[in-house]
Design a protein around this motif. Structure first.
Motif, mmCIF file in Angstrom:
data_model
loop_
_atom_site.group_PDB
_atom_site.id
_atom_site.type_symbol
_atom_site.label_atom_id
_atom_site.label_comp_id
_atom_site.label_asym_id
_atom_site.label_seq_id
_atom_site.Cartn_x
_atom_site.Cartn_y
_atom_site.Cartn_z
ATOM 1 N N ARG A 56 0.820 -1.206 0.000
ATOM 2 C CA ARG A 56 0.000 0.000 0.000
ATOM 3 C C ARG A 56 0.856 1.258 0.000
ATOM 4 N NH1 ARG A 56 -3.746 -0.213 4.952
ATOM 5 N NH2 ARG A 56 -2.222 -1.601 5.804
ATOM 6 N N CYS A 66 -0.775 -5.217 1.429
ATOM 7 C CA CYS A 66 -2.214 -5.076 1.208
ATOM 8 C C CYS A 66 -2.966 -5.760 2.351
ATOM 9 C CB CYS A 66 -2.638 -5.760 -0.090
ATOM 10 S SG CYS A 66 -1.990 -5.022 -1.594
ATOM 11 N N ALA A 67 -4.146 -5.240 2.641
ATOM 12 C CA ALA A 67 -5.019 -5.897 3.605
ATOM 13 C C ALA A 67 -5.528 -7.203 2.995
ATOM 14 C CB ALA A 67 -6.193 -4.979 3.947
ATOM 15 N N ASP A 68 -6.009 -8.098 3.836
ATOM 16 C CA ASP A 68 -6.588 -9.334 3.332
ATOM 17 C C ASP A 68 -7.713 -9.015 2.365
ATOM 18 O OD1 ASP A 68 -4.863 -10.767 4.878
ATOM 19 O OD2 ASP A 68 -6.332 -11.335 6.393
ATOM 20 N N GLN A 70 -7.415 -8.020 -0.689
ATOM 21 C CA GLN A 70 -7.018 -6.999 -1.665
ATOM 22 C C GLN A 70 -5.669 -7.385 -2.249
ATOM 23 O OE1 GLN A 70 -6.989 -3.492 0.823
ATOM 24 N NE2 GLN A 70 -9.000 -2.891 0.078
ATOM 25 N N CYS A 75 -2.982 -1.950 -3.885
ATOM 26 C CA CYS A 75 -4.024 -2.783 -3.267
ATOM 27 C C CYS A 75 -5.431 -2.403 -3.717
ATOM 28 C CB CYS A 75 -3.922 -2.697 -1.744
ATOM 29 S SG CYS A 75 -2.266 -3.027 -1.106
ATOM 30 N N LYS A 90 -1.286 -11.436 -2.547
ATOM 31 C CA LYS A 90 -1.393 -9.974 -2.546
ATOM 32 C C LYS A 90 -0.664 -9.306 -3.702
ATOM 33 C CE LYS A 90 -2.320 -10.061 2.283
ATOM 34 N NZ LYS A 90 -2.329 -9.388 3.528
#
Length: 165
Positions: A56, A66-68, A70, A75, A90
């Motif tokens: 990110r 990246c968050a989960d 994404q 992201c 990711k």
């Protein structure tokens, strides 16, 4: 002095390191470019993202993944329908094979590894391998569960019109 090391702070950090005493590794800058040896910031190049895919751009050091659910550059792309809600890669968005299962959730075709293609009309289930019941009068069924979307042919009942009356 940031960006330098040694007793007199007169030796510049080697590529890939930054901060005081050069102990902090660079983040994941786009295309493997080297971060600023003083600030750790990834360099901006016109027309290119700052961070590599999977990281990110919340700060300019590109160290936050990246968050989960994404993936991709900054992201910005949601994961597809990976089996049993597993998280996609990711960087690439690929769903992985888990415990001998296909990478995609039921109702999605494994035509690419991102599991974003739903079953075509008339099929459902794991990798769209099951045909909708011929006893479904509408001819169509839910692509995940196989449930008839219309009414059953006369003489049949059940979610999938599989039970004779």
């Amino acid at each position: 002095m940031p960006g330098h090391k040694g007793i007199k702070c007169d030796t510049a950090c080697t590529d890939g390191q930054w901060d005081a005493d050069c102990r902090t590794p660079c983040g994941f800058c786009y295309n493997g470019t080297v971060c600023n040896k003083t600030s750790g910031k990834c360099p901006f190049t016109e027309g290119n993202p700052l961070c590599s895919a999977g990281y990110r751009y919340t700060d300019t050091t590109c160290r936050i993944p990246c968050a989960d659910r994404q993936w991709g550059v900054n992201c910005q792309t949601p994961c597809g329908f990976c089996y049993n809600g597993t998280v996609c890669n990711k960087t690439s968005g690929e769903c992985s094979v888990t415990e001998g299962n296909l990478p995609c959730s039921p109702g999605y075709r494994y035509t690419d590894t991102t599991c974003r293609t739903p079953c075509e009309n008339g099929t459902w289930g794991d990798n769209c391998s099951v045909d909708c019941s011929e006893n479904c009068k509408s001819g169509g069924c839910d692509f995940v569960t196989g449930a008839c979307l219309g009414v059953c042919q006369l003489g049949f009942t059940g979610h999938r019109c599989e039970t004779g009356v």
